[in-house]
Design an enzyme around this catalytic site. Structure first.
Site, short mmCIF file in Angstrom:
data_model
loop_
_atom_site.label_atom_id
_atom_site.label_comp_id
_atom_site.label_asym_id
_atom_site.label_seq_id
_atom_site.Cartn_x
_atom_site.Cartn_y
_atom_site.Cartn_z
N THR A 1 0.87 -1.18 0.00
CA THR A 1 0.00 0.00 0.00
C THR A 1 0.90 1.23 0.00
O THR A 1 1.98 1.21 0.59
CB THR A 1 -0.88 -0.01 1.27
OG1 THR A 1 -1.81 -1.09 1.16
CG2 THR A 1 -1.64 1.29 1.45
N ARG B 1 -14.61 -6.48 -1.25
CA ARG B 1 -14.06 -6.02 0.03
C ARG B 1 -13.38 -4.65 -0.16
O ARG B 1 -12.59 -4.46 -1.08
CB ARG B 1 -13.04 -7.05 0.53
CG ARG B 1 -12.37 -6.68 1.85
CD ARG B 1 -11.03 -6.02 1.63
NE ARG B 1 -10.28 -5.85 2.87
CZ ARG B 1 -9.17 -5.14 2.97
NH1 ARG B 1 -8.68 -4.52 1.91
NH2 ARG B 1 -8.53 -5.04 4.10
N GLY C 1 -11.06 -1.82 1.98
CA GLY C 1 -10.26 -1.70 3.20
C GLY C 1 -10.12 -0.26 3.66
O GLY C 1 -10.81 0.65 3.17
N ASP C 2 -9.21 -0.06 4.59
CA ASP C 2 -9.05 1.25 5.22
C ASP C 2 -8.57 2.34 4.28
O ASP C 2 -8.82 3.53 4.53
CB ASP C 2 -8.03 1.13 6.36
CG ASP C 2 -6.67 0.72 5.83
OD1 ASP C 2 -6.55 -0.43 5.34
OD2 ASP C 2 -5.73 1.54 5.87
N THR D 1 -1.31 1.90 6.79
CA THR D 1 -1.12 0.71 5.97
C THR D 1 -1.14 -0.50 6.90
O THR D 1 -0.77 -0.38 8.06
CB THR D 1 0.23 0.79 5.20
OG1 THR D 1 0.56 -0.52 4.70
CG2 THR D 1 1.38 1.25 6.07
N GLY D 2 -1.58 -1.63 6.37
CA GLY D 2 -1.61 -2.84 7.21
C GLY D 2 -2.96 -3.50 7.16
O GLY D 2 -3.66 -3.44 6.14
N1 GLY Z 1 -4.37 -1.50 4.31
C1 GLY Z 1 -4.76 -1.95 3.04
C2 GLY Z 1 -5.93 -2.80 3.07
O1 GLY Z 1 -6.20 -3.47 4.07
O2 GLY Z 1 -6.63 -2.84 2.10
#
Ligand code: GLY
Length: 291
Positions: free
Chosen positions: A162, A190, A192-193, A213-214
């Site tokens: 990321t 899905r 993500g953050d 990130t993570g």
């Molecule tokens: N941090 C990137 C994700 O989980 O999509």
């Protein structure tokens, strides 16, 4: 207007250690992205232009898990997320689960500039992009040999990638941007953050800005960047604020993540509880790049 020294810190993802063979190219990618964004800030450009410039450079670099080089979901498709925010008027833009955009961060910016919506996903986001002149790209233009090999061979979680950037410009404005292909082998649909304001991306001129990130699910649950930026209150050092936010994330969710942060004075900091994190920032006049 008080003129400030600009500041900038980038990340190229937190997670497992990057294989030795990939490190030189990843290092060069971070250096190029930093140079592009730093030149913008040095020439009086905005923090927003700088974080977008850095993010576009890393989206175009197949070494990172964003734009070209994004990882594949369990159907073998690319689905990318990106967001950005500027800390002066709290404008923000985000796209999620987009498949045919070369630079999702530019579409997030177009959405932000238009001002009607903050977050579009899937086909709707792509229709918005096409209507604003962004040319669609094919899956083949985004999928690299390396990601295809990983998908065929392992179907397991893997290397980080990321990308994100936070900056302060001469006018004292802060901004943050984040972009990703998400997590390897994820369920289709899905998000993500990296597409979620307050989780992967947050900016507030009075305090600072962060990009995460993570583990996306954990980062969303802990609203990691908003939490970290809040921890900058009372002049707390950005590294300590980043560490405190990660401690909270781990205590509440057991998640693994990394974050880059800067405050309204231009002090930069970062923290991660993963084995590795790719970073680029200035220490004095020296560019520090960690892969
Ligand atoms: N941090 C990137 C994700 O989980 O999509």
């Amino acid at each position: 207007m008080t003129r400030r020294q600009p500041a900038l810190i980038l990340h190229g993802g937190a997670g497992a250690s990057v294989p030795a063979a990939q490190r030189p190219l990843r290092q060069q990618g971070l250096e190029r992205a930093f140079a592009a964004a730093w030149a913008i800030l040095q020439h009086g450009g905005t923090a927003l232009d700088a974080v977008v410039g850095a993010t576009v450079a890393m989206e175009n670099d197949p070494e990172f898990n964003a734009g070209v080089g994004s990882c594949l979901n369990q159907d073998g498709e690319v689905e990318m997320d990106a967001s950005l925010m500027e800390g002066t008027t709290y404008r923000a833009g985000a796209v999620g689960a987009v498949r045919h955009l070369r630079n999702p961060i530019l579409v997030a910016r177009a959405l932000m500039e238009e001002g009607r919506h903050v977050f579009l996903v899937g086909d709707g986001a792509e229709r918005f992009a096409r209507a604003r002149g962004f040319l669609p790209v094919s899956r083949e233009e985004l999928v690299t040999e390396r990601q295809l090999r990983r998908w065929h061979a392992t179907r397991t979680a893997g290397e980080p990638g990321t990308v994100g950037a936070v900056a302060l410009d001469r006018a004292g404005r802060v901004a943050a941007a984040t972009s990703t292909g998400g997590i390897f082998n994820k369920h289709p649909g899905r998000i993500g953050d990296s597409a979620v304001i307050g989780a992967g991306t947050y900016a507030d001129d009075t305090l600072g800005a962060g990009s995460a990130t993570g583990d996306g699910e954990a980062i969303i649950r802990a609203t990691l960047t908003r939490t970290a930026v809040d921890y900058l209150r009372d002049g707390r050092d950005p590294t300590r604020a980043a560490q405190a936010a990660l401690t909270l994330l781990h205590r509440r969710t057991h998640g693994e993540a990394g974050i880059v942060l800067l405050d309204a004075l231009g002090r930069v900091g970062y923290a991660y509880n993963t084995p590795a994190m790719s970073l680029a920032f200035l220490s004095g006049d020296t560019l520090v790049v960690q892969v």
